[in-house]
Scaffold this motif. Structure first.
Motif, PDB file in Angstrom:
ATOM      1  N   UNK A   9       0.825  -1.208   0.000  1.00 41.35           N
ATOM      2  CA  UNK A   9       0.000   0.000   0.000  1.00 41.35           C
ATOM      3  C   UNK A   9       0.860   1.259   0.000  1.00 41.35           C
ATOM      4  N   UNK A  10       2.076   1.129  -0.474  1.00 44.92           N
ATOM      5  CA  UNK A  10       2.979   2.260  -0.610  1.00 44.92           C
ATOM      6  C   UNK A  10       3.114   2.620  -2.083  1.00 44.92           C
ATOM      7  N   UNK A  11       3.023   3.906  -2.395  1.00 46.58           N
ATOM      8  CA  UNK A  11       3.025   4.360  -3.787  1.00 46.58           C
ATOM      9  C   UNK A  11       4.147   5.380  -3.984  1.00 46.58           C
ATOM     10  N   UNK A  12       4.956   5.140  -5.005  1.00 46.80           N
ATOM     11  CA  UNK A  12       6.030   6.066  -5.365  1.00 46.80           C
ATOM     12  C   UNK A  12       5.694   6.741  -6.688  1.00 46.80           C
ATOM     13  N   UNK A  13       5.693   8.056  -6.690  1.00 48.01           N
ATOM     14  CA  UNK A  13       5.402   8.824  -7.896  1.00 48.01           C
ATOM     15  C   UNK A  13       6.718   9.322  -8.462  1.00 48.01           C
ATOM     16  N   UNK A  14       7.135   8.697  -9.557  1.00 49.17           N
ATOM     17  CA  UNK A  14       8.386   9.060 -10.212  1.00 49.17           C
ATOM     18  C   UNK A  14       8.111   9.877 -11.468  1.00 49.17           C
ATOM     19  N   UNK A  15       9.081  10.678 -11.846  1.00 51.26           N
ATOM     20  CA  UNK A  15       8.951  11.509 -13.040  1.00 51.26           C
ATOM     21  C   UNK A  15       8.969  10.641 -14.296  1.00 51.26           C
TER      22      UNK A  15
ATOM     23  N   UNK B 145       3.129  11.254 -18.296  1.00 58.31           N
ATOM     24  CA  UNK B 145       2.610  11.360 -16.941  1.00 58.31           C
ATOM     25  C   UNK B 145       1.205  11.908 -16.850  1.00 58.31           C
ATOM     26  N   UNK B 146       0.560  12.188 -17.976  1.00 58.09           N
ATOM     27  CA  UNK B 146      -0.795  12.733 -17.952  1.00 58.09           C
ATOM     28  C   UNK B 146      -1.792  11.614 -17.683  1.00 58.09           C
ATOM     29  N   UNK B 147      -2.744  11.880 -16.793  1.00 58.58           N
ATOM     30  CA  UNK B 147      -3.740  10.881 -16.441  1.00 58.58           C
ATOM     31  C   UNK B 147      -4.876  10.855 -17.459  1.00 58.58           C
ATOM     32  N   UNK B 148      -5.606   9.761 -17.488  1.00 60.85           N
ATOM     33  CA  UNK B 148      -6.760   9.643 -18.379  1.00 60.85           C
ATOM     34  C   UNK B 148      -7.780  10.724 -18.056  1.00 60.85           C
ATOM     35  N   UNK B 149      -7.931  11.027 -16.789  1.00 65.01           N
ATOM     36  CA  UNK B 149      -8.899  12.051 -16.381  1.00 65.01           C
ATOM     37  C   UNK B 149      -8.545  13.411 -16.972  1.00 65.01           C
ATOM     38  N   UNK B 150      -7.271  13.784 -16.934  1.00 65.84           N
ATOM     39  CA  UNK B 150      -6.876  15.072 -17.507  1.00 65.84           C
ATOM     40  C   UNK B 150      -7.038  15.074 -19.016  1.00 65.84           C
ATOM     41  N   UNK B 151      -6.746  13.940 -19.661  1.00 65.09           N
ATOM     42  CA  UNK B 151      -6.917  13.855 -21.117  1.00 65.09           C
ATOM     43  C   UNK B 151      -8.373  14.068 -21.487  1.00 65.09           C
TER      44      UNK B 151
END
Length: 232
Positions: free
Chosen positions: A68-74, A153-159
């Protein structure tokens, strides 16, 4: 020691004077008279097997669940354009924006995506019957352009929001992948970053591990599945 005749000598204690000689003590045994037992508070009983309870107390450390750990990388090189109101220890909700960043490849990828989407929409509005091969080609171009945006890195929601607003943006929104707490934040306004660099690390703390320290001789009392009591 041994008597002159060669027999083993038996110990005689002062308090035993006037008493009959008892059996010889085993090596390492100590004889204590009832009077001394009472004076010392010694209690004796017959050794026997019986049910018993052992309470094991120890210390432990709270640790996040790795699943349940999430790493957000560039996803690509870029720089931070905006940072929302969050910091280490903040609780964030799923899909909540954390920061926005700019990528030099964003404009080209977005332009290609808009071209494929508008081409399909215009043909559908005109009611033209396209050959299946041409329609499939346009659909493939649309999916390819969409994947390029996702690779940045763009999410489906933003698209989907961009398609509805029909705007050209210079920012990619970095959203929280799940509801949880921010364990570390490595972004500041205007910061330049490279591909693969960790920007945020989040953890869902609704379930955590307690890592307890046990001595080797205590580990034998612990079995998988046993319930324990934790006091914070």
């Amino acid at each position: 020691g041994l008597a002159p005749c060669g027999m083993k000598m038996e110990p005689v204690y002062a308090e035993d004077e006037g008493q009959a000689a008892g059996p010889a003590l085993a090596p390492g045994a100590v004889k204590i008279t009832p009077e001394k037992q009472q004076l010392m508070g010694v209690r004796i009983d017959t050794v026997a097997k019986s049910p018993w309870t052992y309470t094991l107390r120890t210390v432990g450390k709270v640790a996040a669940d790795e699943t349940r750990t999430y790493r957000l990388n560039a996803f690509s090189d870029g720089f931070i354009m905006k940072v929302y109101d969050n910091s280490t220890g903040s609780l964030v909700r799923k899909d909540e924006p954390l920061a926005t960043y700019f990528s030099k490849d964003l404009f080209t990828s977005l332009q290609t995506y808009y071209y494929a989407v508008y081409a399909l929409e215009n043909l559908q509005q005109q009611g033209q019957q396209l050959p299946a091969s041409q329609k499939n080609l346009l659909e493939a171009q649309k999916r390819s352009a969409e994947y390029n945006l996702m690779n940045l890195g763009m999410s489906i929601r933003q698209i989907r929001d961009l398609i509805r607003s029909k705007e050209i943006t210079q920012e990619i929104i970095l959203n929280a992948p799940a509801t949880g707490f921010i364990l570390s934040r490595s972004v500041t306004l205007g910061q330049k970053f490279t591909t693969g660099e960790e920007l945020y690390r989040l953890a869902d703390l609704s379930r955590v591990w307690i890592l307890a320290d046990l001595f080797k001789n205590e580990a034998k009392y612990v079995r998988p599945g046993e319930k324990v009591k934790v006091t914070l």
